[in-house]
Design a protein around this motif. Structure first.
Motif, PDB file in Angstrom:
ATOM      1  N   TYR A 121       0.841  -1.276   0.064  1.00  0.00           N
ATOM      2  CA  TYR A 121      -0.063  -0.157  -0.036  1.00  0.00           C
ATOM      3  C   TYR A 121       0.939   1.288  -0.041  1.00  0.00           C
ATOM      4  N   PHE A 122       0.349   2.291  -0.834  1.00  0.00           N
ATOM      5  CA  PHE A 122       1.142   3.618  -0.775  1.00  0.00           C
ATOM      6  C   PHE A 122       0.206   4.676  -0.866  1.00  0.00           C
ATOM      7  N   ALA A 123       0.627   5.774  -0.175  1.00  0.00           N
ATOM      8  CA  ALA A 123      -0.256   7.014  -0.032  1.00  0.00           C
ATOM      9  C   ALA A 123       0.493   8.259  -0.737  1.00  0.00           C
ATOM     10  N   GLN A 124      -0.388   8.955  -1.359  1.00  0.00           N
ATOM     11  CA  GLN A 124       0.204  10.133  -2.108  1.00  0.00           C
ATOM     12  C   GLN A 124       1.027  11.119  -0.834  1.00  0.00           C
ATOM     13  N   ASN A 125       2.042  11.489  -1.313  1.00  0.00           N
ATOM     14  CA  ASN A 125       2.852  12.446  -0.681  1.00  0.00           C
ATOM     15  C   ASN A 125       3.409  11.582   0.585  1.00  0.00           C
ATOM     16  N   VAL A 126       3.218  10.546   0.645  1.00  0.00           N
ATOM     17  CA  VAL A 126       3.769   9.766   1.888  1.00  0.00           C
ATOM     18  C   VAL A 126       4.705   8.404   1.527  1.00  0.00           C
ATOM     19  N   GLY A 127       4.316   7.875   0.430  1.00  0.00           N
ATOM     20  CA  GLY A 127       4.961   6.638  -0.057  1.00  0.00           C
ATOM     21  C   GLY A 127       4.246   5.384   0.737  1.00  0.00           C
ATOM     22  N   PHE A 128       5.528   4.558   0.800  1.00  0.00           N
ATOM     23  CA  PHE A 128       4.983   3.019   1.191  1.00  0.00           C
ATOM     24  C   PHE A 128       4.409   3.157   2.651  1.00  0.00           C
ATOM     25  N   LEU A 129       3.390   2.548   2.770  1.00  0.00           N
ATOM     26  CA  LEU A 129       2.553   2.143   4.138  1.00  0.00           C
ATOM     27  C   LEU A 129       2.822   1.021   4.661  1.00  0.00           C
ATOM     28  N   LYS A 130       2.440   0.092   3.953  1.00  0.00           N
ATOM     29  CA  LYS A 130       2.215  -1.273   4.634  1.00  0.00           C
ATOM     30  C   LYS A 130       2.341  -2.316   3.434  1.00  0.00           C
TER      31      LYS A 130
END
Length: 234
Positions: A208-217
């Motif tokens: 999982y990846f989030a905008q302006n954050v990168g890798f989440l999980k």
């Protein structure tokens, strides 16, 4: 003040208010419609022009991954942007309206297989971003074709392939990857994130990846293997 004088003053105030209100609404609407885009060019720099076409004067240039304020994207393939506090134009094909690079102003903490790792940005490595963690350093990059993670003088991996869309597929080191969602919401100990992209891989991993954050999980066969637990300002 006489009644007539008072009435004239009130009328003048109403006329001024009537003129001012439409302007205020228009300004507010313009601010709402403006969005952030990122220069997405594989080499060199993106030419900025005074008008929407190659026949207009060049007024400057922008490096890859520079964030820009985009006012509108025209049907003729040009985008109106803010450049040095003035309106200017760039070719829309080199403007990406999303970014999944990690936030350089934040310190990330991940829990990976029971251990905690802190990572933060420390500068540039050639045209890559350099990040350090408990075990050393790694590099990240984003361009018109995707988001990457790697190690100097070694291998790199494609985390996301662009253009971003459900069904996008790519093969990386004999592992097949596919984007199965692009507008999800995911909660981790670091917070709740929106506009999350989900990638399913042939090795059993879901990332999982989030905008302006990168890798989440990262999850493997239902078990969380790595997860963002903290995201704080430096």
């Amino acid at each position: 003040m006489s009644k007539i004088g008072g009435f004239k003053s009130l009328l003048a105030f109403i006329l001024v208010l009537a003129i001012a209100l439409p302007f205020s609404v228009t300004t507010s609407q313009a601010a709402v419609t403006a969005k952030t885009g990122w220069v997405s060019i594989d080499s060199g720099a993106l030419t900025v022009r005074s008008g929407p076409g190659t026949n207009y004067q060049k007024v400057g240039s922008l490096k890859n991954n520079t964030a820009v304020t985009v006012y509108s994207q025209l049907k003729n393939g040009w985008s109106q942007i803010n450049y040095n506090n003035k309106k200017a134009y760039v070719s829309s094909q080199y403007v990406r309206m999303y970014s999944f690079l990690m936030d350089k102003t934040k310190i990330y903490t991940y829990k990976t297989e029971g251990s905690y790792y802190k990572t933060q940005y420390v500068g540039k490595y050639r045209d890559w971003d350099k990040w350090v963690d408990n075990e050393g350093f790694y590099i990240t990059k984003e361009d018109s074709k995707g988001l990457y993670t790697g190690w100097p003088n070694a291998a790199f991996f494609t985390d996301l392939a662009y253009p971003l869309k459900v069904g996008m597929e790519w093969t990386d080191w004999e592992v097949k990857n596919k984007i199965i969602a692009i507008n999800g919401t995911l909660k981790t100990p670091a917070g709740t994130f929106k506009n999350v992209v989900t990638v399913k891989s042939s090795d059993g991993y879901t990332t999982y990846f989030a905008q302006n954050v990168g890798f989440l999980k990262a999850v493997s066969n239902g078990v969380t293997m790595s997860e963002l637990t903290s995201l704080i300002k430096k």
